[in-house]
Design a protein around this motif. Structure first.
Motif, mmCIF file in Angstrom:
data_model
loop_
_atom_site.group_PDB
_atom_site.id
_atom_site.type_symbol
_atom_site.label_atom_id
_atom_site.label_comp_id
_atom_site.label_asym_id
_atom_site.label_seq_id
_atom_site.Cartn_x
_atom_site.Cartn_y
_atom_site.Cartn_z
ATOM 1 N N ASN A 286 0.831 -1.205 0.000
ATOM 2 C CA ASN A 286 0.000 0.000 0.000
ATOM 3 C C ASN A 286 0.862 1.251 0.000
ATOM 4 O O ASN A 286 2.087 1.186 0.134
ATOM 5 N N SER A 287 0.172 2.374 -0.170
ATOM 6 C CA SER A 287 0.837 3.679 -0.149
ATOM 7 C C SER A 287 0.812 4.263 1.259
ATOM 8 O O SER A 287 -0.234 4.243 1.931
ATOM 9 N N PHE A 288 1.941 4.779 1.686
ATOM 10 C CA PHE A 288 2.073 5.460 2.969
ATOM 11 C C PHE A 288 2.634 6.851 2.674
ATOM 12 O O PHE A 288 3.547 6.997 1.857
ATOM 13 N N ILE A 289 2.076 7.863 3.327
ATOM 14 C CA ILE A 289 2.451 9.248 3.025
ATOM 15 C C ILE A 289 3.122 9.869 4.252
ATOM 16 O O ILE A 289 2.524 9.934 5.330
ATOM 17 N N GLY A 290 4.345 10.313 4.071
ATOM 18 C CA GLY A 290 5.075 10.934 5.159
ATOM 19 C C GLY A 290 5.009 12.450 5.109
ATOM 20 O O GLY A 290 5.072 13.045 4.026
ATOM 21 N N TYR A 291 4.865 13.073 6.260
ATOM 22 C CA TYR A 291 4.856 14.533 6.389
ATOM 23 C C TYR A 291 5.939 14.915 7.408
ATOM 24 O O TYR A 291 5.714 14.888 8.624
ATOM 25 N N PHE A 292 7.117 15.231 6.881
ATOM 26 C CA PHE A 292 8.259 15.578 7.720
ATOM 27 C C PHE A 292 8.991 16.765 7.108
ATOM 28 O O PHE A 292 8.655 17.205 6.007
ATOM 29 N N GLY A 351 6.837 14.778 12.911
ATOM 30 C CA GLY A 351 5.888 14.724 11.805
ATOM 31 C C GLY A 351 4.978 13.527 11.934
ATOM 32 O O GLY A 351 4.799 12.987 13.029
ATOM 33 N N TRP A 352 4.430 13.076 10.807
ATOM 34 C CA TRP A 352 3.530 11.930 10.873
ATOM 35 C C TRP A 352 3.523 11.165 9.552
ATOM 36 O O TRP A 352 3.952 11.655 8.518
ATOM 37 N N VAL A 353 3.024 9.917 9.637
ATOM 38 C CA VAL A 353 2.837 9.063 8.465
ATOM 39 C C VAL A 353 1.363 8.724 8.374
ATOM 40 O O VAL A 353 0.763 8.242 9.347
ATOM 41 N N THR A 354 0.749 8.995 7.207
ATOM 42 C CA THR A 354 -0.640 8.620 6.976
ATOM 43 C C THR A 354 -0.677 7.188 6.457
ATOM 44 O O THR A 354 0.007 6.848 5.482
ATOM 45 N N VAL A 355 -1.457 6.343 7.131
ATOM 46 C CA VAL A 355 -1.500 4.912 6.810
ATOM 47 C C VAL A 355 -2.927 4.511 6.451
ATOM 48 O O VAL A 355 -3.900 5.118 6.922
ATOM 49 N N PRO A 356 -3.108 3.475 5.621
ATOM 50 C CA PRO A 356 -4.447 3.033 5.245
ATOM 51 C C PRO A 356 -5.125 2.268 6.369
ATOM 52 O O PRO A 356 -4.512 1.971 7.402
ATOM 53 N N ALA A 357 -6.389 1.939 6.158
ATOM 54 C CA ALA A 357 -7.135 1.133 7.121
ATOM 55 C C ALA A 357 -6.679 -0.319 7.071
ATOM 56 O O ALA A 357 -6.118 -0.786 6.077
ATOM 57 N N ASN A 358 -6.913 -1.011 8.187
ATOM 58 C CA ASN A 358 -6.699 -2.455 8.272
ATOM 59 C C ASN A 358 -5.247 -2.877 8.053
ATOM 60 O O ASN A 358 -4.954 -3.827 7.319
ATOM 61 N N VAL A 359 -4.340 -2.155 8.681
ATOM 62 C CA VAL A 359 -2.932 -2.542 8.677
ATOM 63 C C VAL A 359 -2.408 -2.493 10.109
ATOM 64 O O VAL A 359 -2.972 -1.823 10.978
ATOM 65 N N THR A 360 -1.332 -3.222 10.343
ATOM 66 C CA THR A 360 -0.627 -3.154 11.619
ATOM 67 C C THR A 360 0.714 -2.481 11.378
ATOM 68 O O THR A 360 1.473 -2.898 10.494
ATOM 69 N N VAL A 361 0.975 -1.436 12.123
ATOM 70 C CA VAL A 361 2.222 -0.690 11.978
ATOM 71 C C VAL A 361 2.808 -0.445 13.360
ATOM 72 O O VAL A 361 2.133 -0.610 14.379
#
Length: 378
Positions: A286-292, A351-361
């Protein structure tokens, strides 16, 4: 005046005639600091100011200083006994690290205006109403019920007029106490407020306070009330607490944060320089979006090799921290999350990382620095 006479005076105790702080010449940035050369001139003129008061008196410029926890609790106790408006300044990019422990117990019935600084670095795609709603929710969780929430950029002088209008609305002729932890930009904000109030002269109260440390500066709003700047409390849970000023330049955003997209497979890790780590533990590609900070070095590796990779490269390839600081840098602590909706994993102060639903991080940060989850804001 001889050096021996100056040392004798210091030993007996000299107080700033502007704020009452005990004068000292060794800890720059701490309360009461003044250079030895300035102290000598002040003693000869019988008018000793700390550097902070001197800068404000002559240049209309507030300089940041910090308090110990005990000093700050004592100061908060004084505020609780007043009838005033509390302007509580936080760093939007480090909200949890900006929280003042136990503030809600000291506010009493005084209203709190919550001010989020550094709004200019937040992504333009992030709706400001969503941000202020989240700030209010987080304040409520921590026992603070702000009468209003507003956003500013002290560095860019954005939102100052709106802030001043809200201060006038809620203070109702009362004094205003400005509070905040270190590194949130409180002093820069106060300097912008001073600039906006043209024609102000002799901002420091000139009363003498022999034997008393007030640890605050009073800035006249009008004939009957003041804006009172309080020193910042050092918050041990701030990411900035573990970094040098030089390193902070590579971590703290100075411009609007731009999203960076990473296509990750299960079992991959992103190292956020040597400061933090993001693991994709379980889920579909999946795609993960970082904001740093836009220039923060991000390194990708396999989760199974991540521990060894960090041990080998921290302070060099994974920097900051630099090799000189690694021996004192706290170990990274793991925080695991299972998402049910699109979410942000927040590394406070970074900052933060935007992650999709139904994943374990999992998010790793220096021990004591918060890693938390919220519904995705963008």
């Amino acid at each position: 005046m001889t050096d021996e006479e100056i040392q004798t005076a210091l030993a007996e105790g000299i107080h700033c005639i502007g704020c009452g702080a005990l004068i000292q010449t060794t800890e720059k940035g701490a309360l009461g600091f003044t250079p030895m050369s300035a102290l000598k001139k002040g003693l000869e003129a019988e008018e000793v100011y700390c550097q902070r008061c001197f800068r404000l008196r002559h240049y209309n410029e507030i300089q940041p200083v910090s308090l110990t926890d005990d000093d700050f609790r004592r100061l908060l106790g004084q505020i609780a006994d007043t009838d005033s408006l509390i302007v509580y300044v936080v760093d939007i990019f480090d909200f949890t690290g900006s929280l003042i422990p136990g503030l809600h117990r000291f506010v009493g019935s005084n209203p709190v205006l919550l001010v989020g600084n550094k709004a200019d670095i937040m992504p333009s795609s992030l709706k400001r109403t969503k941000l202020t709603d989240w700030m209010r929710q987080q304040a409520n969780i921590n026992g603070i019920r702000p009468v209003d929430v507003t956003l500013v950029s002290a560095n860019k002088a954005h939102g100052i007029d709106t802030l001043l209008a809200k201060i006038d609305k809620y203070r109702k002729g009362r004094d205003v106490y400005v509070v905040g932890v270190t590194n949130v930009g409180k002093s820069t904000l106060i300097n912008e407020i001073i600039k906006s109030k043209t024609g102000i002269r002799d901002l420091i109260t000139t009363s003498r306070f022999p034997g008393t440390t007030l640890d605050k500066i009073e800035i006249p709003f009008d004939d009957n009330s003041n804006m009172i700047d309080t020193p910042g409390i050092i918050h041990q849970d701030q990411m900035a607490h573990y970094l040098s000023a030089k390193e902070l330049k590579f971590v703290s955003p100075q411009k609007e944060v731009k999203p960076a997209i990473y296509q990750l497979n299960e079992g991959q890790t992103l190292f956020l320089a040597g400061l933090a780590r993001f693991d994709f533990v379980q889920g579909e590609r999946n795609s993960f979006i970082g904001y740093f900070e836009n220039n923060l070095m991000i390194h990708r590796t396999k989760l199974e090799n991540a521990d060894a990779f960090y041990a080998k490269h921290v302070g060099e390839l994974l920097a900051p921290p630099t090799s000189d600081e690694v021996t004192e840098f706290p170990e990274l602590q793991r925080h695991e999350f299972r998402t049910t909706v699109k979410s942000d994993i927040i590394f406070n102060g970074l900052g933060w990382v935007t992650v999709p639903a139904n994943v374990t991080v999992a998010g790793w940060a220096p021990k004591g620095v918060s890693v938390m989850v919220r519904a995705a804001m963008v």
